[in-house]
Every structure is written in structure tokens, then in C-alpha cells.
Motif scaffolding. Structure first.
Motif, short mmCIF file in Angstrom:
data_model
loop_
_atom_site.label_atom_id
_atom_site.label_comp_id
_atom_site.label_asym_id
_atom_site.label_seq_id
_atom_site.Cartn_x
_atom_site.Cartn_y
_atom_site.Cartn_z
N TYR A 42 -10.18 -11.98 -3.56
CA TYR A 42 -9.80 -10.67 -4.08
C TYR A 42 -8.33 -10.67 -4.47
O TYR A 42 -7.95 -10.18 -5.54
CB TYR A 42 -10.07 -9.60 -3.03
CG TYR A 42 -9.97 -8.18 -3.55
CD1 TYR A 42 -11.09 -7.53 -4.06
CD2 TYR A 42 -8.76 -7.49 -3.54
CE1 TYR A 42 -11.01 -6.23 -4.53
CE2 TYR A 42 -8.67 -6.19 -4.02
CZ TYR A 42 -9.80 -5.57 -4.51
OH TYR A 42 -9.70 -4.28 -4.98
N GLU A 43 -7.50 -11.24 -3.61
CA GLU A 43 -6.07 -11.27 -3.89
C GLU A 43 -5.76 -12.12 -5.11
O GLU A 43 -4.92 -11.76 -5.94
CB GLU A 43 -5.31 -11.80 -2.68
CG GLU A 43 -3.81 -11.72 -2.82
CD GLU A 43 -3.08 -12.00 -1.53
OE1 GLU A 43 -1.89 -12.36 -1.60
OE2 GLU A 43 -3.69 -11.87 -0.45
N ASP A 90 -18.54 -7.69 0.28
CA ASP A 90 -17.76 -7.33 -0.90
C ASP A 90 -18.68 -6.79 -2.00
O ASP A 90 -19.74 -7.34 -2.27
CB ASP A 90 -17.00 -8.53 -1.44
CG ASP A 90 -15.98 -8.13 -2.50
OD1 ASP A 90 -14.88 -7.67 -2.12
OD2 ASP A 90 -16.28 -8.26 -3.69
N SER A 208 -9.76 -3.88 -9.28
CA SER A 208 -10.96 -3.59 -8.49
C SER A 208 -11.99 -4.67 -8.81
O SER A 208 -11.91 -5.34 -9.86
CB SER A 208 -11.50 -2.20 -8.87
OG SER A 208 -12.71 -1.91 -8.22
N ARG A 210 -12.26 -7.60 -7.78
CA ARG A 210 -11.51 -8.79 -8.15
C ARG A 210 -12.19 -10.08 -7.70
O ARG A 210 -11.84 -11.15 -8.19
CB ARG A 210 -10.09 -8.69 -7.57
CG ARG A 210 -9.25 -7.63 -8.27
CD ARG A 210 -7.89 -7.46 -7.63
NE ARG A 210 -7.12 -8.71 -7.58
CZ ARG A 210 -6.46 -9.23 -8.62
NH1 ARG A 210 -6.51 -8.62 -9.81
NH2 ARG A 210 -5.77 -10.34 -8.49
N ALA A 211 -13.13 -9.99 -6.79
CA ALA A 211 -13.88 -11.18 -6.38
C ALA A 211 -15.13 -11.34 -7.24
O ALA A 211 -16.22 -11.65 -6.76
CB ALA A 211 -14.25 -11.10 -4.90
N ARG A 351 -4.49 -6.83 3.75
CA ARG A 351 -5.70 -7.61 3.48
C ARG A 351 -6.35 -8.08 4.78
O ARG A 351 -7.49 -8.53 4.77
CB ARG A 351 -5.40 -8.78 2.55
CG ARG A 351 -5.04 -10.08 3.21
CD ARG A 351 -4.95 -11.21 2.21
NE ARG A 351 -5.27 -12.48 2.82
CZ ARG A 351 -5.30 -13.64 2.19
NH1 ARG A 351 -5.01 -13.69 0.90
NH2 ARG A 351 -5.61 -14.75 2.81
N ARG A 357 -9.71 -3.00 0.38
CA ARG A 357 -10.49 -3.77 -0.60
C ARG A 357 -11.79 -3.05 -0.92
O ARG A 357 -12.18 -2.94 -2.10
CB ARG A 357 -10.77 -5.18 -0.06
CG ARG A 357 -11.67 -6.02 -0.95
CD ARG A 357 -11.65 -7.48 -0.52
NE ARG A 357 -11.91 -7.66 0.89
CZ ARG A 357 -13.13 -7.69 1.44
NH1 ARG A 357 -14.21 -7.52 0.68
NH2 ARG A 357 -13.28 -7.88 2.73
N ASN A 361 -12.88 -1.47 -4.57
CA ASN A 361 -14.14 -1.82 -5.21
C ASN A 361 -14.99 -0.60 -5.51
O ASN A 361 -15.59 -0.47 -6.58
CB ASN A 361 -14.94 -2.78 -4.32
CG ASN A 361 -14.41 -4.19 -4.34
OD1 ASN A 361 -13.77 -4.62 -5.29
ND2 ASN A 361 -14.67 -4.95 -3.29
#
Length: 391
Positions: A42-43, A90, A208, A210-211, A351, A357, A361
């Protein structure tokens, strides 16, 4: 030690042994393949999508509710529970399963030819190939009736021109399901990667989901044979039925994000001391925790009811039924994530904890596959008999 949020009403007793087994499998997959790296993904704004697809395919999570062609034919409830466990890790990762199974595979399964099914379903189910679903456009998100992408016939072939945007896995997909306006209505096409005239572009700078991978599909004179057309898709109702199918996974999935936030917050509040005692012992904190747990369980019961309805019939749920589920569960999941952040205080943005996170999302989940306003209008139309979408 208190009970976990979903244990308050003994909701497990409403599930079958098979459904609990699927849930346990999905939880193990998430624990092994997602949780160890997801905060870093994600980061960094990237994730090992193909590795995840292989792991999910090996576990049988893609298209598990579909039948034939080696597919499991599990219940919609079982799929929903799997999505809940994946989204507890996630939302972007859960989206991979929803798009692959409930949009791409479902479109081929329901509207495709036998040749298309034989070619694509086994590979997509195994995670050896990845698909994307091209419906939304830069100027036509909530209103697909205004679709600009065109398909015209030239001899025995079809020529496609247009742009699709906000497409999960567009830039890495082996196959794209593309919807276009033709002379006789909206038509779907199976477009393999590498087809001349087909380009994709990754959309960076996301704050958002991001993964996950999100991109655009650009079609410039893409020539396809008749065999690429989905023969059973003859109107806009075809892609909309795919969205209805996928939204059930969202209704379940967001419960996982909310549960993960609440679980993390309960653990934090039990160990975080202020004024000489754990903050979980203060009345205001307990009021917040109680309200969130109640909403989580109400959302679970709503998702379970819709899943049972879907499993009891051979057609998708009605649009307003899905709208009730998505409107309520996504809205409440986001509220839970935001409220949990307040209990964690400043630590809630780190985090080290999953809350921020998940909240980030869920801001995307709130508006994709139908904004809250669109779902309110769907419900309102059913209640009043008046179409507020009409121009």
C-alpha cells in the motif's frame, strides 16, 4: 477478555459447515499471502498481482460460485464469506477476486460461446491469466447509457474505438472484456492482450486501493473476428447484470474491512492506558465500540439474507435489492473505519495499524460500482415508481 464483534449474536450458527470451511480457507490464504506484505504494498503503491492471482487460483477462489468447466459451483454465501476474509486483509486485494470471478469470468460464463468458455474460464480460474472488465469511461461513469466506445462491422470483422478508464488490472490483463455501442445495442467483446490497436495505461498517483493495479484501456481501430463477440450479450442489461453479480461480493467484502478495523481497535483500546486505566474501560469508548459492533452485525445479516436470496434463484438479485446492500454496508463500514481511527488517536494514521488503510480503501469502494447517490435513486425508484434518472 471480551468476545469478538461477530460473536455477540452467535452468527456462525447461521452458516453451513461448507461455508465455514470456505471462510477458513480464505482466511488462511489472506494470512499467508496478503497480510505479511500488504502494508508495504500500500505504501509503495504496488502489489505482486500475478503471485496473488496464482495463490488465489490454487485455492479455488476465482469464479467459485460458477458451474461447469471445472468450476466449484459453491454458494454465493460461500463466495461472500471468502471476500469478507480477503477484504479484512485489503479491499484492493479482494477487488482482484471480484473482478476476475464476478465480472470477467461471469461475463464469459453467462454470455460467451462454448469456445470462449473453454478457452478462458479454466485459465482465469487457475489464476494463470488475469482479466479486466472495460465498462466505465472518462465521461461516462454513473451513466453507461452515454457510452462513447463504438463497435462497427466491417466485412466479417468488428472494429472497436474508444477509451475505458478506472479499470482494475487493465495494464496487466491477459484479456479484456470490453463493452461498446453497436448499431443494434451494447455488445461485449473478448479482447486478448496484444491485439493490434489495443493499448493500456496504468493510472498512478492513487491515494486509495494502492495495493492494486488500476488503468485505462485505449482502443484505436481494434479489429476483432466475430468469434470475439459475446453472443449472448445483446443490450446494456448484460454488463449491468455483471455489476449486480459483483456487487454482492462488495456487500460482503466491506464487512471484512470493518471487522478488521474493529478487531484492531478492541486490542488497542484494551492495552492503551490513559488516566490510569485502559481506554476500553471508559463509557464513551464503550459506546463507540457497541454502536460499531451493532452495525457490523446488521450488515452481516443483510449480506447473508441477500446471499440466501441469490442462492435460491437462477437469476441475479433485483437491482434495488443489491442497492440496499451496497448503500448500507459500504456506508457503515466507512463510518466504522473512521470511528475506529478516533479511538486509536494519532496512532490511527500509522501503517502499523490497518485502520487508516482500510478507511482510505473504503473511500473508493463507496463510489465504485455505483455511488451512494446512484443506489439511493435505485431504491427511490422502486419505492415511488418514478425514475429520477430520466432526462
Amino acid at each position: 477478555m471480551g468476545v469478538r464483534p461477530l460473536d455477540l449474536l452467535d452468527l456462525d450458527g447461521l452458516l453451513s459447515d461448507e461455508e465455514r470451511e470456505v471462510r477458513a480457507l480464505a482466511r488462511r490464504v489472506a494470512d499467508e499471502h496478503v497480510r505479511p506484505g500488504v502494508a508495504e504494498w500500500y505504501e509503495n503503491g504496488s502489489a505482486p498481482i500475478r503471485d496473488l492471482a496464482a495463490a488465489f487460483g490454487k485455492a479455488g477462489l476465482f469464479g467459485m460460485h460458477l458451474t461447469g468447466h471445472g468450476l466449484a459451483g459453491s454458494s454465493s454465501v460461500a463466495l461472500g464469506l471468502a471476500c469478507m476474509e480477503l477484504e479484512a486483509a485489503d479491499s484492493g486485494v479482494r477487488s482482484l477476486v471480484s473482478v476476475q470471478g464476478s465480472l470477467v469470468m461471469y461475463a464469459i460464463w453467462r454470455y460467451g460461446s462454448e469456445e470462449q468458455k473453454d478457452r478462458w474460464l479454466p485459465e482465469l480460474a487457475a489464476g494463470r491469466e488475469i482479466g479486466c472488465f472495460g465498462l466505465a469511461e472518462p465521461d461516462h461513469g454513473s451513466d453507461p447509457t452515454g457510452m462513447s466506445t463504438r463497435a462497427r462491422q466491417e466485412g466479417g470483422d468488428w472494429i472497436l474505438d474508444g477509451v475505458k478508464t478506472w479499470i482494475l488490472n487493465a495494464a496487466i490483463a491477459d484479456v479484456s472484456i470490453v463493452w461498446a455501442k453497436a448499431e443494434k445495442g451494447v455488445t461485449g467483446f473478448v479482447v486478448p492482450a496484444g491485439t493490434p490497436g489495443l493499448r493500456t495505461r496504468d493510472m498512478g498517483s492513487k491515494m486509495s486501493l494502492r495495493a492494486s493495479s488500476t488503468g485505462e484501456i485505449l482502443l484505436d481501430g481494434v479489429r476483432l473476428p466475430e468469434s470475439a463477440r459475446l453472443p449472448g450479450a445483446r443490450s446494456l442489461m448484460a454488463p449491468l447484470s455483471c455489476l449486480t453479480e459483483a456487487r454482492l461480493s462488495i456487500i460482503w467484502g466491506v464487512l471484512g474491512a470493518a471487522r478488521d478495523c474493529l478487531d484492531a481497535t478492541l486490542d488497542y483500546a484494551a492495552s492503551r492506558e490513559q488516566f490510569g486505566r485502559p481506554i476500553s474501560g471508559f463509557q464513551l469508548t464503550q459506546a463507540k465500540l457497541a454502536d460499531m459492533a451493532v452495525e457490523l452485525q446488521k450488515g452481516f445479516l443483510l449480506a447473508l439474507h441477500l446471499g440466501r436470496l441469490r442462492d435460491g434463484q437462477d437469476r441475479p438479485l433485483r437491482p434495488e435489492q443489491i442497492s440496499v446492500g451496497k448503500l448500507n454496508n459500504v456506508r457503515e463500514a466507512l463510518r466504522i473505519a473512521r470511528q475506529c481511527r478516533t479511538i486509536l488517536g494519532g496512532n490511527g494514521i500509522l501503517r502499523d495499524y490497518p485502520v487508516m488503510r482500510h478507511a482510505g480503501n473504503l473511500e473508493s469502494v463507496l463510489t465504485y460500482e455505483g455511488t451512494s447517490e446512484i443506489h439511493q435513486l435505485s431504491i427511490g425508484q422502486k419505492l415511488t415508481g418514478l425514475n429520477a434518472f430520466a432526462r
